[in-house]
Scaffold this active site. Structure first.
Site, PDB file in Angstrom:
ATOM      1  N   TYR A 146      35.954 -38.978  64.121  1.00  0.00           N
ATOM      2  CA  TYR A 146      35.552 -39.942  65.150  1.00  0.00           C
ATOM      3  C   TYR A 146      34.064 -40.288  65.048  1.00  0.00           C
ATOM      4  O   TYR A 146      33.632 -41.303  65.584  1.00  0.00           O
ATOM      5  CB  TYR A 146      35.851 -39.400  66.560  1.00  0.00           C
ATOM      6  CG  TYR A 146      37.333 -39.220  66.858  1.00  0.00           C
ATOM      7  CD1 TYR A 146      38.298 -39.453  65.884  1.00  0.00           C
ATOM      8  CD2 TYR A 146      37.769 -38.813  68.106  1.00  0.00           C
ATOM      9  CE1 TYR A 146      39.640 -39.289  66.140  1.00  0.00           C
ATOM     10  CE2 TYR A 146      39.123 -38.642  68.384  1.00  0.00           C
ATOM     11  CZ  TYR A 146      40.044 -38.878  67.387  1.00  0.00           C
ATOM     12  OH  TYR A 146      41.385 -38.709  67.652  1.00  0.00           O
ATOM     13  N   LYS A 196      44.165 -27.460  58.664  1.00  0.00           N
ATOM     14  CA  LYS A 196      45.067 -28.150  57.730  1.00  0.00           C
ATOM     15  C   LYS A 196      44.484 -27.943  56.327  1.00  0.00           C
ATOM     16  O   LYS A 196      44.241 -28.888  55.566  1.00  0.00           O
ATOM     17  CB  LYS A 196      45.122 -29.638  58.121  1.00  0.00           C
ATOM     18  CG  LYS A 196      46.098 -30.488  57.350  1.00  0.00           C
ATOM     19  CD  LYS A 196      47.541 -30.243  57.726  1.00  0.00           C
ATOM     20  CE  LYS A 196      48.467 -31.023  56.812  1.00  0.00           C
ATOM     21  NZ  LYS A 196      49.881 -30.620  56.942  1.00  0.00           N
ATOM     22  N   ASP A 228      50.257 -28.841  62.026  1.00  0.00           N
ATOM     23  CA  ASP A 228      51.625 -29.350  62.202  1.00  0.00           C
ATOM     24  C   ASP A 228      52.547 -28.251  62.734  1.00  0.00           C
ATOM     25  O   ASP A 228      53.388 -28.488  63.614  1.00  0.00           O
ATOM     26  CB  ASP A 228      52.177 -29.978  60.913  1.00  0.00           C
ATOM     27  CG  ASP A 228      51.678 -29.297  59.638  1.00  0.00           C
ATOM     28  OD1 ASP A 228      50.810 -28.414  59.736  1.00  0.00           O
ATOM     29  OD2 ASP A 228      52.165 -29.630  58.550  1.00  0.00           O
ATOM     30  N   ASP A 252      42.457 -33.922  70.023  1.00  0.00           N
ATOM     31  CA  ASP A 252      42.857 -35.117  70.770  1.00  0.00           C
ATOM     32  C   ASP A 252      44.381 -35.165  70.867  1.00  0.00           C
ATOM     33  O   ASP A 252      44.963 -35.370  71.934  1.00  0.00           O
ATOM     34  CB  ASP A 252      42.311 -36.350  70.026  1.00  0.00           C
ATOM     35  CG  ASP A 252      42.399 -37.630  70.843  1.00  0.00           C
ATOM     36  OD1 ASP A 252      42.891 -37.567  71.978  1.00  0.00           O
ATOM     37  OD2 ASP A 252      41.985 -38.695  70.336  1.00  0.00           O
ATOM     38  N   ASP A 256      47.174 -33.722  74.162  1.00  0.00           N
ATOM     39  CA  ASP A 256      48.143 -34.585  74.850  1.00  0.00           C
ATOM     40  C   ASP A 256      49.526 -33.940  74.806  1.00  0.00           C
ATOM     41  O   ASP A 256      50.309 -34.051  75.745  1.00  0.00           O
ATOM     42  CB  ASP A 256      48.205 -35.974  74.203  1.00  0.00           C
ATOM     43  CG  ASP A 256      47.361 -36.995  74.975  1.00  0.00           C
ATOM     44  OD1 ASP A 256      46.320 -36.595  75.522  1.00  0.00           O
ATOM     45  OD2 ASP A 256      47.740 -38.188  75.026  1.00  0.00           O
TER      46      ASP A 256
END
Ligand code: NAD
Length: 365
Positions: A146, A196, A228, A252, A256
């Site tokens: 970001y 990851k 994942d 992020d 959620d």
């Protein structure tokens, strides 16, 4: 009387509705502790773009600079309306990321909490939930994709292209890792490190640094897990997690999902902590689909106030009482409609009524 200056950024969509309820609670806590929370409202987000020509206007920066803490509502428009704002002035790019950068709020603390008695709010089966859900996601907030270099243009083949860089340096990883280890030390002493590294070199460095920092925390068990796989296990067995640490974009998305397993994003408050300044905001967005209807769940915003009381003003006792008051409202069978299910026997109430009930519970403590 002690005076604390609070910058209040109501934001867009449901922002003003849920902020109003959070402010009720903040004012009450102040009044019974001889504290004046001096509230300085400032425009921020899409509304600020339309009224002031910029989503993070100069006067808002000044108010935030002078504040002891910042309380921020969600910002943003729906997908179509966003297109009416130039791309670099859209709320996230033009206001949210600059706010995070200005105060270097690198540590985003996101509790994902549902006590046993409220497990029926979750879409997960009771046998999966067990004793409820209680974990903390710690998201690095000012690095990674970001904030990395961005480039768009036309390549040598005449095709449009885009490039965005995922960057971290060791100091950035070290400081968020320390926050995570310190948090784990106060809880179950288990830290899930989300990465990851089978694909991303940024994760290889991330893991290296987490391991190095971990040498100073021999009492903490570190469990590395691919992002994942973590997404899967949040649904299949959330109780295996206690404290999770992750880079910006993973956080992020996974947080959620955290709201999802609780039953609503309206149950997701957060704290964004920097070296000198903190701001507090719900983890969710401006919910344009329900804005103006008076039905948004203000728990996320009131919870953000509870986190502010604890983390900016060392008022742990009052903070706990605010959490308890909200749980009591739910336990008595009241809820905003986001948590309702066909089989539930909840009495559905408005945003304002939820705030009023929390206040009356709090008054009894
Ligand atoms: P959203 O989080 O606003 O909403 C997703 C779903 O959750 C919607 O159905 C919404 O009604 C529901 N929801 C969210 N908060 C709720 C609450 N308190 N009570 C009840 N229901 C709630 O996500 P979106 O619709 O994808 O995004 C809307 C806007 O918000 C976009 O412009 C996005 O960029 C922005 N956004 C801002 C922030 C922020 O300010 N930090 C974070 C995420 C998204």
């Amino acid at each position: 009387m002690t005076v604390y200056k609070i910058a209040v950024l109501e934001g867009d969509g449901i922002g003003p509705e849920i902020t109003q309820e959070a402010i009720k609670i903040l004012k009450f806590v102040g009044s019974r502790n001889q504290i004046e929370f001096e509230l300085n409202y400032a425009p921020f987000g899409a509304a600020a773009y339309f009224s002031h020509g910029h989503p993070f206007p100069v006067e808002t920066k000044k108010i935030c600079d002078e504040a002891d803490a910042i309380l921020k509502g969600p910002i943003g428009l729906n997908h179509e309306d966003s297109k009416t704002i130039p791309i670099d002035l859209q709320p996230e790019r033009g206001a949210l990321l600059p706010l995070r950068k200005r105060y270097n709020t690198f540590a985003n603390i996101r509790p994902v909490f549902l006590p046993h008695g409220l497990a029926h709010f979750s879409p997960l089966k009771p046998e999966i939930i067990g004793n409820g859900i209680d974990l903390i996601m710690i998201r690095e907030l000012v690095g990674g994709l970001y904030f990395g270099k961005k480039e768009t243009g036309i390549n040598e083949d005449g095709k449009r292209f885009v490039s965005e860089t995922l960057e971290y340096n060791e100091d950035q990883i070290k400081r968020i890792a320390k926050v995570a280890f310190d948090t784990a030390r106060k809880r179950k002493k288990v830290l899930h490190n989300i990465h990851k590294s089978n694909v991303l070199k940024s994760s290889v460095l991330w893991n290296e640094i987490v391991e190095e920092v971990g040498k100073d925390y021999p009492d903490i068990e570190v469990i590395p897990i691919l992002v994942d796989a973590a997404a899967t296990y949040l649904c299949l067995n959330p109780s295996q997690f206690d404290v999770m640490v992750m880079e910006n974009m993973f956080g992020d998305i996974l947080s959620d999902q955290g709201g999802g397993i609780l039953g609503s994003l309206g149950l997701m408050p957060s704290a964004c902590l920097g070296p000198d300044k903190a701001y507090y905001e719900p983890s969710h967005g401006s919910a344009p689909d329900i804005a103006g209807k008076g039905i948004a769940n203000p728990y996320s915003m009131i919870g953000s106030v509870a986190m502010m009381l604890e983390m900016s003003f060392n008022m742990d006792g009052e903070s706990n009482k605010v959490w308890q008051a909200m749980q009591s409202v739910f336990s008595k069978g009241f809820s905003t409609p986001d948590l309702s299910k066909p089989e539930s026997k909840l009495e559905l109430i408005s945003t304002e009524k939820f705030g009023d009930l929390v206040l009356s519970e709090l008054e009894q403590t």
